[in-house]
Design an enzyme around this catalytic site. Structure first.
Site, PDB file in Angstrom:
ATOM      1  N   ARG A  20     -11.541  -8.401   9.537  1.00 45.50           N
ATOM      2  CA  ARG A  20     -11.041  -9.766   9.469  1.00 45.50           C
ATOM      3  C   ARG A  20     -10.329 -10.527  10.445  1.00 45.50           C
ATOM      4  O   ARG A  20     -10.519 -11.664  10.702  1.00 45.50           O
ATOM      5  CB  ARG A  20      -9.808  -9.567   8.380  1.00 45.50           C
ATOM      6  CG  ARG A  20     -10.391  -8.951   7.162  1.00 45.50           C
ATOM      7  CD  ARG A  20      -9.129  -8.504   6.102  1.00 45.50           C
ATOM      8  NE  ARG A  20      -9.741  -8.288   4.621  1.00 45.50           N
ATOM      9  CZ  ARG A  20      -8.739  -7.414   3.964  1.00 45.50           C
ATOM     10  NH1 ARG A  20      -7.875  -6.715   4.310  1.00 45.50           N
ATOM     11  NH2 ARG A  20      -9.193  -7.054   2.542  1.00 45.50           N
ATOM     12  N   ARG A  54       0.950  -1.167  -0.080  1.00 42.81           N
ATOM     13  CA  ARG A  54       0.196   0.024  -0.045  1.00 42.81           C
ATOM     14  C   ARG A  54       0.806   1.201   0.065  1.00 42.81           C
ATOM     15  O   ARG A  54       0.421   2.206  -0.659  1.00 42.81           O
ATOM     16  CB  ARG A  54      -0.847  -0.026   1.125  1.00 42.81           C
ATOM     17  CG  ARG A  54      -2.008  -1.123   1.343  1.00 42.81           C
ATOM     18  CD  ARG A  54      -2.746  -1.177   2.479  1.00 42.81           C
ATOM     19  NE  ARG A  54      -3.717  -2.079   2.301  1.00 42.81           N
ATOM     20  CZ  ARG A  54      -3.724  -3.608   3.004  1.00 42.81           C
ATOM     21  NH1 ARG A  54      -2.476  -3.744   3.842  1.00 42.81           N
ATOM     22  NH2 ARG A  54      -4.442  -4.539   2.920  1.00 42.81           N
ATOM     23  N   ASP A  98      -9.396  -4.313   8.517  1.00 53.13           N
ATOM     24  CA  ASP A  98      -8.207  -5.348   9.244  1.00 53.13           C
ATOM     25  C   ASP A  98      -8.892  -6.006  10.424  1.00 53.13           C
ATOM     26  O   ASP A  98      -8.846  -6.962  10.869  1.00 53.13           O
ATOM     27  CB  ASP A  98      -7.000  -4.672   9.499  1.00 53.13           C
ATOM     28  CG  ASP A  98      -6.336  -3.879   8.311  1.00 53.13           C
ATOM     29  OD1 ASP A  98      -5.621  -4.591   7.484  1.00 53.13           O
ATOM     30  OD2 ASP A  98      -6.810  -2.777   8.194  1.00 53.13           O
ATOM     31  N   HIS A 124      -2.523   0.667   8.087  1.00 53.61           N
ATOM     32  CA  HIS A 124      -3.405  -0.198   7.385  1.00 53.61           C
ATOM     33  C   HIS A 124      -2.305  -0.891   6.360  1.00 53.61           C
ATOM     34  O   HIS A 124      -2.409  -0.212   5.203  1.00 53.61           O
ATOM     35  CB  HIS A 124      -4.746   0.665   6.853  1.00 53.61           C
ATOM     36  CG  HIS A 124      -5.179  -0.281   5.835  1.00 53.61           C
ATOM     37  ND1 HIS A 124      -5.780  -1.581   6.055  1.00 53.61           N
ATOM     38  CD2 HIS A 124      -5.755  -0.235   4.425  1.00 53.61           C
ATOM     39  CE1 HIS A 124      -6.577  -2.151   5.356  1.00 53.61           C
ATOM     40  NE2 HIS A 124      -6.355  -1.405   3.965  1.00 53.61           N
TER      41      HIS A 124
END
Length: 347
Positions: free
Chosen positions: A182, A119, A179, A206
């Site tokens: 999850r 990212r 996140d 993140h």
């Protein structure tokens, strides 16, 4: 003028000021109502738009995207989902003029993460894209809540706040809310309980330097650290299993992108959850990307942390009581983000 009172018993450690007024009325001249402008009609944006329509979270949704023909098709398709949604959301093809009376702008625009790309690798390309977008948003008089979803989300949320000049409370990113979803799902599968009965956060960037907070987590009301300690008496590999579970959580995006090209349903649902928190003035704690003001010993950085979200945006970032190992990992995550921001010329 609303009456104000000071209190020292809020969630945060510092003294806060609470306004006694109509809780559904935005303060600081923030645009009222629930009109949403979505910038970016890619996979994430459309998943978010579909969640908005199905949950009836706004009366009007205006979608802006450079791919006009495709976006007109998405708008028409979404409007055809309205009759059986149980709501009456009006979906339109938007322009930046829609930002003038928008209560919420959600930015999902930018180049997508490629297979094998982190990212943070995206930062240079997307900061330039955001600069042109935010110039148009503010030129049309926007003064609502600005939610960033594009990666790297922490850095682009920071860039958005600087580029728009909006108060930090009005600018937030999706942070580690996905996140955390999850992580809670994976823990729920391990302990055979609903994910809603799991309370443990992923915080930090993140991305690759994020971390799970086990020291303050709980499952069905039982402290997670106690569950693990008890389980370790008969299963010495339990801590290794939990570490592997976290790695699977952290790297889930890479696996999904490899399999289907993008992640969209999960983040779309998360963005809808943040939207509901804002418009319903929930004062709910969500692990978003919020600007730190001394929390965890850091300042002037957006990073994933639990924060109180309401109709005025971010009421306050919540500092968790981390153990020494977690604090070290969080510091590393913050340092990593700051280095990238410095390299990009943002700080």
């Amino acid at each position: 003028m609303p009456e104000t009172t000071s209190t020292g018993h809020g969630i945060g450690k510092r003294r806060t000021t609470v306004s006694i007024t109509n809780p559904s009325t935005p303060q600081n001249n923030i645009t009222p109502g629930n009109k949403v402008v979505l910038i970016g009609a890619g996979a994430v944006g459309v998943a978010y738009a579909y969640a908005l329509v199905n949950q009836g979270l706004c009366d009007q949704l205006a979608i802006i995207d450079l791919a006009e023909e495709k976006t007109h098709g998405e708008v028409e398709d979404l409007n055809h989902a309205v009759p059986y949604s149980g709501h009456n959301t009006k979906v339109t093809f938007g322009t930046y003029e829609d930002c003038r009376d928008a209560a919420l702008v959600v930015n999902c625009a930018g180049v997508a993460q490629r297979e094998g790309e982190t990212r943070l690798d995206l930062v240079g390309r997307n900061v330039k894209i955001f600069e042109s977008i935010n110039k148009e948003v503010m030129a049309n008089g926007f003064n609502g809540i600005y939610l960033v979803a594009t990666n790297p989300v922490d850095i682009l949320t920071y860039a958005t706040q600087k580029q728009t000049g909006l108060p930090a409370s009005q600018v937030l990113g999706s942070g580690t809310v996905l996140d955390t979803a999850r992580w809670r799902y994976n823990l729920s599968q391990k302990y055979n309980v609903s994910a809603s009965s799991v309370h443990s956060y992923i915080i930090g960037e993140h991305g690759d330097t994020e971390l799970p907070v086990i020291s303050t987590g709980s499952i069905a009301g039982i402290a997670l650290r106690n569950r693990l300690a008890e389980e370790a008496e008969t299963n010495p590999d339990v801590y290794k299993e939990v570490d592997e579970m976290f790695v699977a959580t952290r790297d889930a995006a890479y696996h999904i992108i490899q399999a289907k090209g993008s992640t969209d349903f999960g983040i779309g649902s998360c963005l809808a959850r943040i939207t509901r928190a804002v418009f319903a003035n929930e004062d709910v704690v969500l692990p978003i990307s919020a600007k730190l003001d001394g929390q965890y010993g850091h300042n002037d950085i957006y990073i994933g942390t639990p924060a109180v979200v309401n109709r005025n945006g971010v009421r306050e970032a919540v500092e968790l009581r981390l153990n020494d190992e977690e604090k070290e990992k969080f510091d590393h995550s913050a340092t990593t983000l700051r280095k990238v921001m410095e390299d990009a010329g943002l700080v």
